[in-house]
Design a protein around this motif. Structure first.
Motif, PDB file in Angstrom:
ATOM      1  N   GLY A 172       0.827  -1.203   0.000  1.00  9.01           N
ATOM      2  CA  GLY A 172       0.000   0.000   0.000  1.00  9.01           C
ATOM      3  C   GLY A 172       0.861   1.253   0.000  1.00  9.01           C
ATOM      4  O   GLY A 172       0.532   2.251  -0.656  1.00  9.01           O
ATOM      5  N   ALA A 173       1.980   1.211   0.726  1.00  8.08           N
ATOM      6  CA  ALA A 173       2.911   2.336   0.732  1.00  8.08           C
ATOM      7  C   ALA A 173       3.523   2.549  -0.649  1.00  8.08           C
ATOM      8  O   ALA A 173       3.760   3.691  -1.068  1.00  8.08           O
ATOM      9  CB  ALA A 173       4.016   2.089   1.761  1.00  8.08           C
ATOM     10  N   LEU A 174       3.773   1.453  -1.369  1.00 13.35           N
ATOM     11  CA  LEU A 174       4.297   1.573  -2.732  1.00 13.35           C
ATOM     12  C   LEU A 174       3.285   2.276  -3.634  1.00 13.35           C
ATOM     13  O   LEU A 174       3.650   3.172  -4.419  1.00 13.35           O
ATOM     14  CB  LEU A 174       4.624   0.185  -3.283  1.00 13.35           C
ATOM     15  CG  LEU A 174       5.128   0.132  -4.723  1.00 13.35           C
ATOM     16  CD1 LEU A 174       6.411   0.937  -4.886  1.00 13.35           C
ATOM     17  CD2 LEU A 174       5.338  -1.320  -5.170  1.00 13.35           C
ATOM     18  N   ALA A 175       2.008   1.898  -3.529  1.00  8.47           N
ATOM     19  CA  ALA A 175       0.968   2.562  -4.322  1.00  8.47           C
ATOM     20  C   ALA A 175       0.865   4.031  -3.951  1.00  8.47           C
ATOM     21  O   ALA A 175       0.724   4.904  -4.821  1.00  8.47           O
ATOM     22  CB  ALA A 175      -0.372   1.862  -4.107  1.00  8.47           C
ATOM     23  N   LEU A 176       0.952   4.333  -2.661  1.00  9.26           N
ATOM     24  CA  LEU A 176       0.912   5.719  -2.197  1.00  9.26           C
ATOM     25  C   LEU A 176       2.091   6.514  -2.750  1.00  9.26           C
ATOM     26  O   LEU A 176       1.928   7.647  -3.215  1.00  9.26           O
ATOM     27  CB  LEU A 176       0.930   5.743  -0.676  1.00  9.26           C
ATOM     28  CG  LEU A 176       1.090   7.104   0.010  1.00  9.26           C
ATOM     29  CD1 LEU A 176      -0.059   8.035  -0.368  1.00  9.26           C
ATOM     30  CD2 LEU A 176       1.154   6.936   1.516  1.00  9.26           C
ATOM     31  N   ALA A 177       3.278   5.912  -2.724  1.00 15.09           N
ATOM     32  CA  ALA A 177       4.480   6.603  -3.186  1.00 15.09           C
ATOM     33  C   ALA A 177       4.436   6.876  -4.685  1.00 15.09           C
ATOM     34  O   ALA A 177       4.760   7.981  -5.147  1.00 15.09           O
ATOM     35  CB  ALA A 177       5.720   5.784  -2.835  1.00 15.09           C
ATOM     36  N   VAL A 178       4.025   5.870  -5.460  1.00 20.05           N
ATOM     37  CA  VAL A 178       3.947   6.060  -6.917  1.00 20.05           C
ATOM     38  C   VAL A 178       2.891   7.097  -7.255  1.00 20.05           C
ATOM     39  O   VAL A 178       3.099   7.977  -8.106  1.00 20.05           O
ATOM     40  CB  VAL A 178       3.654   4.727  -7.628  1.00 20.05           C
ATOM     41  CG1 VAL A 178       3.470   4.952  -9.131  1.00 20.05           C
ATOM     42  CG2 VAL A 178       4.787   3.734  -7.397  1.00 20.05           C
ATOM     43  N   GLY A 179       1.740   7.037  -6.592  1.00 21.97           N
ATOM     44  CA  GLY A 179       0.693   8.022  -6.839  1.00 21.97           C
ATOM     45  C   GLY A 179       1.113   9.418  -6.432  1.00 21.97           C
ATOM     46  O   GLY A 179       0.820  10.397  -7.120  1.00 21.97           O
ATOM     47  N   THR A 180       1.843   9.515  -5.312  1.00 22.23           N
ATOM     48  CA  THR A 180       2.318  10.817  -4.848  1.00 22.23           C
ATOM     49  C   THR A 180       3.346  11.400  -5.805  1.00 22.23           C
ATOM     50  O   THR A 180       3.349  12.593  -6.092  1.00 22.23           O
ATOM     51  CB  THR A 180       2.946  10.676  -3.445  1.00 22.23           C
ATOM     52  OG1 THR A 180       1.948  10.203  -2.543  1.00 22.23           O
ATOM     53  CG2 THR A 180       3.480  12.010  -2.954  1.00 22.23           C
TER      54      THR A 180
END
Length: 264
Positions: A172-180
């Motif tokens: 989930g942190a990876l998805a957050l980071a890529v989206g950010t």
């Protein structure tokens, strides 16, 4: 200010999180309802033992009859982590990139809040929501086991719940980071799910494919479901690896978010 952002996001997502918690609770309860049939039927245990070793290892079926072995094979080795990952990736994608796509991010940043505070608040909101789901899994698994007279070691169950929750946190942190970093929710979810699929294939096929064995420890699945906490010694190292991985991924997104033009 980040604490206000955290409370606001938790308030906005609480209904969705509670529905997911209810779904997880129902799944765990139904799974335990079938345990007496498995425990009291020796043919099921014999069938599991006749499966190839690589297949039993890939799906956590080395022990299918003991309470811990059953919980691991039916819940913690695949379906629970996959469900938690889906929730975490969707939530991580929505956290900032979703707001930007819908035009809400500019309004948020027009308030007296820094980008770093916004990212911290959304990352903590994701973490708190996952803690709620992880606690749901732990409590309902414990209660379900007791209702069918199955004894589970409390520490081992806690570690299993923590590991699958932290696996979801890392992805989930990876998805957050890529989206950010990109502002594109479709790209964030697509890349994260592609990475998740590749990592799972490496993990599941490595017992059978010699060339993949050296890559097994690169997969986050190895640290979450590579070894059953219900067998052998209790080791919390893998949980710390997943916690650190997710935290570092979020921190790496900070520079890209600070210098990126919003809404372009």
């Amino acid at each position: 200010m980040w604490s206000e952002l955290l409370r606001d996001d938790l308030r906005n997502t609480r209904r969705n999180t509670l529905w997911w918690a209810l779904g997880l609770a129902l799944y765990v309860a139904l799974t335990w309802a079938f345990y007496p049939t498995v425990r009291d039927n020796p043919d099921i245990a014999q069938f599991a033992q006749r499966l190839p070793e690589a297949l039993r290892e890939a799906f956590g079926m080395q022990d299918f009859v003991s309470p811990g072995g059953y919980a691991w094979a039916r819940m913690f080795s695949l379906l629970l982590p996959i469900t938690l990952i889906i929730y975490a990736v969707r939530a991580g994608t929505r956290a900032i990139a979703g707001d930007e796509e819908q035009g809400r991010l500019e309004l948020l940043l027009a308030q007296p809040v820094t980008r770093g505070e916004l990212l911290l608040g959304r990352a903590l909101s994701l973490a708190v929501s996952l803690v709620v789901l992880g606690l749901t899994v732990f409590v309902v698994t414990l209660l379900g086991a007791r209702l069918v007279a199955a004894e589970l070691d409390l520490a081992r169950l806690a570690l299993a719940s923590v590991q699958v929750t932290l696996l979801a946190w890392a992805l989930g942190a990876l998805a957050l980071a890529v989206g950010t970093g990109t502002g594109r929710p479709g790209l964030a979810s697509g890349l994260t799910f592609a990475f998740t699929l590749g990592a799972y294939l490496v993990h599941s096929l490595s017992p059978q494919v010699e060339a993949l064995k050296s890559l097994r420890t690169v997969s986050p699945f190895w640290y979450a479901i590579g070894e059953s906490p219900f067998r052998g010694e209790v080791n919390v190292t893998n949980a710390f690896v997943l916690l650190l991985a997710g935290t570092l991924v979020v921190l790496l997104a900070v520079p890209a978010f600070l210098r990126r033009d919003i809404g372009r």
